[in-house]
Structure formats: structure tokens, C-alpha cells
Write an enzyme that holds these catalytic residues in place. Structure first.
Site, PDB file in Angstrom:
ATOM      1  CB  CYS A 117      -0.857  -0.038   1.270  1.00  0.00           C
ATOM      2  SG  CYS A 117      -1.870   1.401   1.558  1.00  0.00           S
ATOM      3  CB  CYS A 137      -2.972   3.905  -5.658  1.00  0.00           C
ATOM      4  SG  CYS A 137      -4.284   3.014  -4.778  1.00  0.00           S
TER       5      CYS A 137
HETATM    6  N1  DGL Z   1      -3.918   0.577  -2.276  1.00  0.00           N
HETATM    7  C1  DGL Z   1      -3.499   1.605  -1.418  1.00  0.00           C
HETATM    8  C2  DGL Z   1      -2.364   2.426  -1.938  1.00  0.00           C
HETATM    9  O1  DGL Z   1      -1.514   1.874  -2.609  1.00  0.00           O
HETATM   10  C3  DGL Z   1      -4.532   2.316  -0.604  1.00  0.00           C
HETATM   11  C4  DGL Z   1      -5.628   3.007  -1.307  1.00  0.00           C
HETATM   12  C5  DGL Z   1      -6.645   3.526  -0.327  1.00  0.00           C
HETATM   13  O2  DGL Z   1      -7.065   2.774   0.550  1.00  0.00           O
HETATM   14  O3  DGL Z   1      -7.000   4.708  -0.447  1.00  0.00           O
HETATM   15  O4  DGL Z   1      -2.231   3.571  -1.664  1.00  0.00           O
END
Ligand code: DGL
Length: 263
Positions: A74, A187
Site C-alpha cells: 500500500c 496506488c
Molecule cells: N492501495 C493503497 C495504496 O496503494 C490504498 C488506497 C486507499 O485505501 O486509499 O495507496
């Protein structure tokens, strides 16, 4: 630490499975455990303290399941919480993911790079520091957009919806007009949007993410710590969610060594 222990990964939701897929493709002999904290998704608009608290809880959950390394799959979690986690849990290696702005900066000819990421990532000190240094030293102009709403649509299964197309056009068209030659997907949810993104932007714009680099780094660190699994049994994979497992099932590969359940 046992070599057969699983590689632990977590994210706010299904996005982390893009990293899980890279990890499993690169290290097919490893057991894995992926946690989707989708009860609390999205993380993108939360404060640094809230993100740290959630990442801490996810870390505890993976440690209770005896993982040997933690991949923070993440960008929002990594850019806000990884230093805190590394400081607090010194006995376990953490691998983080950050937007791939450095490779983009090295490859860019127009020196204009689009970055699509969450608010939490783009406003984090870590991202600001790295992007400012590339702007100063390599003359790069970053055109940053918060992908507001994208994660929510993905998490609710609306990946191929008119709302998604409207949002993507809103975020991407201004970057194209500015003359970007790289688009960084900052993301872990966004690689699932690649087919739509490619339809909306010119072919000469390179779209990159950090998924493979994270898998490679995970392998390097396991190897340096003599933690690569050398057992001959068939590995097992588990995906856990605390909010909704249906969405995980939707994005899951069809393989009988993967078990998906509620936490
Ligand atoms: N998938 C995550 C990232 O890479 C989080 C996205 C989220 O929950 O807003 O930032």
C-alpha cells in the site's frame, strides 16, 4: 524464523493483490498470507495518525500468524507509516511500496511526469521529499492528481462503470495536455485500471507501477536473510478480509492452493 513461514502482505483492500500476484509469480515456492483491511478502506483520505494506527493493527495480525517478512502492499501506508513500523517492530523486515517516480524521471524525455495516487501518498513527507529532489536535480515537473473516488469504485466492484470512466478522464486528460510521457500509478489498486487507462491516453505514454520492483526487493531481502523457502511441499496461499470477501473473490486467480476467508 522459519523459512517455511508465509510472506505476509497487507493493504487497505483488494489493491494489494496486484503486489501479491507479482510476489507469487517471482517466488512460486513461497507460502503467503494477504490481509485486506477493507473494513477501513479507503486509507487515502485519512490522517497520518489514522493510517499509522491501522497499519499497526494489520502488522499485529500478520505477526500473530507468524509471517517471516511483511510487504506493506500500500503506497499510502508505506509513505505514512513504514518508518514508524520499522522502528517499532525491529525483529521483522518490512518491504514498502512507493510511486515509481525515480525510474520515470530517468526515462522521461519531456521531463513531465504524471502521478496518480491517493491524497495520503501525495501529501506525505516521504513522497514530497523524493519528488522535490527529482524536480531539483533532474528538472522534472510532476503533474500530480489525487485519484479521489477510484479506490471506492474498485472496492465496490464498479471497475468497468461509466462513473469510473468519468473520473479517469477528469484526472488523466489534463496530464496528457501538459505533455507527460510517463504516468506513474502510485496506488496498488490502480493496475486493475490499466485497460481503461490505456484506452484514454496516447500510446506513447509509458504507464508504470512498482509491483515487480517490490517483489524483487522482497526476494533480495529474504535471500540475504537466508529466509527463502526451500521446502519441497506445495505452497499454500491465504487471503483474509475483515469487511468483504466477495470483492477478494472477484479479483482472485483461479487456483486451488488459494483459500479466501474472513478474518
Ligand atoms: N492501495 C493503497 C495504496 O496503494 C490504498 C488506497 C486507499 O485505501 O486509499 O495507496
Amino acid at each position: 524464523m522459519k523459512k517455511q513461514a508465509p510472506i505476509g502482505l497487507f493493504d487497505s483492500g483488494v489493491g494489494g493483490t496486484t503486489i501479491w500476484k507479482e510476489v507469487v509469480a517471482l517466488m512460486p515456492n513461497e507460502n503467503t498470507l494477504f490481509l485486506a483491511d477493507n473494513k477501513n478502506a479507503p486509507y487515502g483520505g485519512k490522517t497520518k495518525d489514522e493510517i499509522i494506527a491501522l497499519c499497526e493493527r494489520n502488522t499485529e495480525c500478520l505477526l500473530n500468524n507468524d509471517v517471516k517478512i511483511i510487504v506493506l502492499a500500500c503506497n499510502t501506508g508505506t509513505t505514512n507509516a513504514i518508518s514508524y513500523l520499522r522502528e517499532k517492530y525491529r525483529h521483522i523486515p518490512f518491504i514498502g511500496i512507493e510511486p515509481a517516480i525515480k525510474p520515470a524521471a530517468l526515462g522521461s524525455v519531456t521531463k513531465k511526469i504524471g502521478v496518480l495516487a491517493t491524497q495520503g501518498t501525495l501529501t506525505s513527507e516521504l513522497f514530497q521529499k523524493n519528488s522535490n529532489s527529482l524536480a531539483q536535480n533532474n528538472g522534472i515537473e510532476f503533474i500530480e492528481r489525487v485519484g479521489e473516488g477510484l479506490v471506492k469504485l474498485i472496492e465496490s466492484g464498479k471497475i468497468n462503470s461509466p462513473e469510473m470512466t468519468i473520473l479517469l478522464k477528469k484526472y488523466l486528460y489534463p496530464m496528457v495536455e501538459e505533455g507527460i510521457d510517463y504516468l506513474v500509478l502510485g496506488c496498488t489498486h490502480y493496475p486493475y485500471l490499466l485497460p481503461q487507462i490505456k484506452q484514454l491516453i496516447p500510446e506513447n505514454i509509458q504507464v508504470i507501477d512498482s509491483g515487480y520492483a517490490v517483489a524483487r526487493q522482497t526476494k533480495n531481502i529474504l535471500s540475504q536473510n537466508q529466509l527463502l523457502n526451500d521446502a519441497t511441499e506445495k505452497p499454500k496461499h491465504r487471503w483474509l478480509a475483515n469487511g468483504n470477501i466477495e470483492i477478494l473473490k472477484e479479483f482472485a486467480p483461479d487456483r486451488n492452493d488459494l483459500e479466501i476467508s474472513m478474518l
